[in-house]
Design an enzyme around this catalytic site. Structure first.
Site, mmCIF file in Angstrom:
data_model
loop_
_atom_site.group_PDB
_atom_site.id
_atom_site.type_symbol
_atom_site.label_atom_id
_atom_site.label_comp_id
_atom_site.label_asym_id
_atom_site.label_seq_id
_atom_site.Cartn_x
_atom_site.Cartn_y
_atom_site.Cartn_z
ATOM 1 N N LYS A 1 -25.495 1.216 17.114
ATOM 2 C CA LYS A 1 -24.601 2.152 16.421
ATOM 3 C C LYS A 1 -23.632 2.715 17.446
ATOM 4 O O LYS A 1 -23.962 2.818 18.629
ATOM 5 C CB LYS A 1 -25.410 3.298 15.802
ATOM 6 C CG LYS A 1 -24.690 4.011 14.688
ATOM 7 C CD LYS A 1 -24.741 3.242 13.386
ATOM 8 C CE LYS A 1 -23.988 3.942 12.287
ATOM 9 N NZ LYS A 1 -24.261 3.321 10.978
HETATM 10 P P1 NAD Z 1 -16.770 8.386 4.248
HETATM 11 O O1 NAD Z 1 -16.178 9.083 5.409
HETATM 12 O O2 NAD Z 1 -15.984 7.361 3.526
HETATM 13 O O3 NAD Z 1 -17.234 9.449 3.131
HETATM 14 C C1 NAD Z 1 -17.945 10.614 3.390
HETATM 15 C C2 NAD Z 1 -17.556 11.606 2.291
HETATM 16 O O4 NAD Z 1 -18.370 12.766 2.412
HETATM 17 C C3 NAD Z 1 -16.101 12.047 2.386
HETATM 18 O O5 NAD Z 1 -15.486 11.974 1.117
HETATM 19 C C4 NAD Z 1 -16.203 13.488 2.870
HETATM 20 O O6 NAD Z 1 -15.135 14.301 2.430
HETATM 21 C C5 NAD Z 1 -17.537 13.914 2.269
HETATM 22 N N1 NAD Z 1 -18.152 15.051 2.955
HETATM 23 C C6 NAD Z 1 -18.091 15.358 4.266
HETATM 24 N N2 NAD Z 1 -18.768 16.497 4.502
HETATM 25 C C7 NAD Z 1 -19.259 16.899 3.316
HETATM 26 C C8 NAD Z 1 -20.047 17.997 2.904
HETATM 27 N N3 NAD Z 1 -20.465 18.921 3.785
HETATM 28 N N4 NAD Z 1 -20.385 18.104 1.598
HETATM 29 C C9 NAD Z 1 -19.969 17.175 0.716
HETATM 30 N N5 NAD Z 1 -19.218 16.127 1.043
HETATM 31 C C10 NAD Z 1 -18.864 15.976 2.324
HETATM 32 O O7 NAD Z 1 -18.165 7.802 4.774
HETATM 33 P P2 NAD Z 1 -19.035 6.648 4.134
HETATM 34 O O8 NAD Z 1 -18.694 5.382 4.807
HETATM 35 O O9 NAD Z 1 -19.006 6.757 2.649
HETATM 36 O O10 NAD Z 1 -20.487 7.056 4.684
HETATM 37 C C11 NAD Z 1 -21.265 8.064 4.052
HETATM 38 C C12 NAD Z 1 -22.703 7.939 4.521
HETATM 39 O O11 NAD Z 1 -23.177 6.627 4.209
HETATM 40 C C13 NAD Z 1 -22.922 8.098 6.021
HETATM 41 O O12 NAD Z 1 -24.194 8.687 6.219
HETATM 42 C C14 NAD Z 1 -22.946 6.669 6.528
HETATM 43 O O13 NAD Z 1 -23.677 6.541 7.726
HETATM 44 C C15 NAD Z 1 -23.657 6.000 5.382
HETATM 45 N N6 NAD Z 1 -23.425 4.553 5.306
HETATM 46 C C16 NAD Z 1 -22.173 4.040 5.160
HETATM 47 C C17 NAD Z 1 -21.997 2.668 5.056
HETATM 48 C C18 NAD Z 1 -20.655 2.041 4.805
HETATM 49 O O14 NAD Z 1 -20.613 0.821 4.576
HETATM 50 N N7 NAD Z 1 -19.568 2.772 4.795
HETATM 51 C C19 NAD Z 1 -23.113 1.816 5.146
HETATM 52 C C20 NAD Z 1 -24.378 2.374 5.293
HETATM 53 C C21 NAD Z 1 -24.515 3.749 5.363
#
Ligand code: NAD
Length: 471
Positions: free
Chosen positions: A102
């Site tokens: 990571k």
């Molecule tokens: P992203 O940045 O696209 O989305 C995150 C969202 O959460 C944003 O819309 C943001 O405004 C919102 N947010 C931030 N702080 C917040 C709060 N305090 N309360 C409510 N909403 C809040 O990120 P993502 O890629 O969707 O990733 C989200 C989670 O999923 C992370 O934990 C990431 O590690 C995990 N993840 C992502 C992927 C991927 O393919 N993108 C894969 C596996 C896991």
């Protein structure tokens, strides 16, 4: 409150204690092999700005190692190491031939414009490349919070310039745009995987019964935290394809609620226009976004960030089922409280594995230098055509009066394209991993929950690889 890494370690140690591992192997699997910290300067806006980046390699029992790169201000070594460990276990659980890694860059991506972000990303890639921390055969990053296909394209291009002789250079990162070596269905993959996970849960009555739920996803009340890449796609698919009602969405600026269900596509468009969920027509607004987590609903999907359910609020969570779309949204203390209350937790290691699964398909596509389905599609169509012709001939010859509906013919005659193949591979992966977890829960009363089962499936596989290697 336990740190994220302490929580992951605690959960791992508990699962490992139920296994009979040879002396020392548990420790070997648990520890993070290495973490590289880099500080680099980029001249921007007339001054040199120093950025701090990390790339952690948890386990190299398979190479390349795989894991996202996030851009956020709270990135630190502890978090990156915990996420790298989760990647190792996640890849093992869904049977991908990768070790876990990571990365992160301590930056607020919204504080910089596109040109600036590009320069910072290219410089970060250079630093990673110098230490083989980005490479098709050794370490393959992907998007995570704050990064997307744009950043991946910059990284792939920067890597290619540094290694022009490497014919597989594009496989150095996944999550790239389609026109630059990406794969259909990667952007939606993690949210799509959450949908497939929930569908499999709903095909497994004992798990549903434990949560006091029954029937199908149709009409189920869901609360989603974070409408980013993962949260948006999960909410959109579950509502528009499975009939679930997204009764609340929590975002940075507050939560919006509507017991009849929010229109997710409209809400997403509203967020893009206004930067938040406030003032979304037809919904009630709650400035304290975390309150939405405690709403009465059937399924809670935290899809934003880690440690949002902890000892301080776990007892107030009313959802009987929690699907961890984000990584580490529940601390070890929160987890204990929820389990005691009989909640079903679909663990992150499984629930959000869709992203890395489709990343694997993308990496394979890049290495094979051909689109999935390109060789077989027309041949498959020709064979289906033969069958349809024969059925129609039989019907005519024997005056059976059968007619195949046009809708059926159209669907059946068309060979699968890349998107359909990717979705099929993802669905298969999510179904298989869930049933393996359920088998472990059923096989030993000491296991007791899906998270421990997920760790057990993963640890057994990693241990088998180490043992085969003679370690
Ligand atoms: P992203 O940045 O696209 O989305 C995150 C969202 O959460 C944003 O819309 C943001 O405004 C919102 N947010 C931030 N702080 C917040 C709060 N305090 N309360 C409510 N909403 C809040 O990120 P993502 O890629 O969707 O990733 C989200 C989670 O999923 C992370 O934990 C990431 O590690 C995990 N993840 C992502 C992927 C991927 O393919 N993108 C894969 C596996 C896991």
């Amino acid at each position: 409150m336990s740190s994220f890494r302490a929580s992951v370690d605690q959960m791992f140690t508990h699962a490992a204690s139920l296994l009979d591992l040879p002396p020392g192997l548990e420790e070997k699997i648990r520890v993070c092999n290495s973490t590289y910290t880099v500080r680099f300067g980029v001249r921007l806006r007339g001054a040199i700005h120093t950025f701090v980046g990390y790339r952690s390699v948890h386990s190299e029992h398979h190479e390349p190692v795989k894991g996202g790169i996030r851009y956020a201000m709270n990135v630190d070594q502890d978090e990156v190491e915990a996420l790298a460990a989760l990647m190792t276990y996640k890849c093992a659980l869904v049977e991908l031939p990768f070790g876990g890694s990571k990365g992160g860059l301590r930056i607020d991506p919204r504080a910089w414009d596109e040109d600036e972000l590009e320069r910072i990303t290219r410089r970060f890639t250079y630093e990673l490349s110098r230490r083989s921390l980005i490479s098709p055969s050794q370490n393959v990053p992907a998007p995570d919070m704050g990064t997307g296909e744009r950043e991946m394209a910059w990284m792939a291009d920067a890597y290619k310039r540094l290694h022009p002789e490497d014919i597989d250079a594009r496989a150095c990162v996944t999550g790239k745009p389609i026109g630059f070596g990406g794969i259909a269905g990667r952007i939606e993959a993690t949210g799509r995987g959450v949908q497939y996970a929930l569908r499999e849960v709903f095909r497994t009555p004992p798990v549903l019964a434990q949560a006091g739920l029954d029937g199908t996803l149709d009409g189920k009340r869901i609360v989603v935290q974070g409408l980013g890449n993962v949260g948006f796609h999960a909410a959109e698919f579950l509502s528009s394809e499975d009939g679930a009602r997204i009764i609340a969405v929590a975002e940075r600026d507050g939560a919006v609620m509507n017991p009849a269900g929010l229109n997710i596509a409209d809400l997403h468009a509203h967020m893009r226009e206004t930067g938040g969920v406030r003032d979304f027509p037809g919904a009630t607004f709650e400035p304290d976004a975390d309150k939405a987590l405690e709403l009465d609903c059937d399924i809670l999907i935290p899809a934003a960030l880690e440690a949002v359910i902890h000892e301080g609020n776990a007892a107030r969570i009313r959802a009987p089922m929690i699907v961890e779309a984000a990584n580490g949204p529940i601390t070890a203390e929160g987890d204990a409280i929820l389990r005691q209350a009989g909640k079903v937790i679909v663990p992150d290691m499984y629930a959000n594995a869709g992203g890395v699964t489709v990343s694997y398909f993308e990496w394979v596509k890049n290495l094979s230098h051909i689109n999935f389905g390109r060789l077989e599609r027309r041949q498959e169509e020709a064979r289906h055509h033969l069958l349809v012709q024969e059925l129609e001939r039989l019907s005519d010859d024997h005056s059976l009066g059968w007619t195949l509906s046009e809708g059926f013919k159209q669907k059946y005659l068309r060979g699968a394209d890349e998107l359909e193949l990717v979705r099929s591979g993802l669905d298969d992966t999510m179904r298989a991993a869930f049933q393996q977890m359920v088998t472990v829960v059923d096989g030993d009363p000491k296991v007791g929950n899906l998270r421990t089962a997920a760790y057990i499936v993963a640890i057994r596989r990693i241990a088998a690889t180490y043992q085969a290697l003679g370690l």
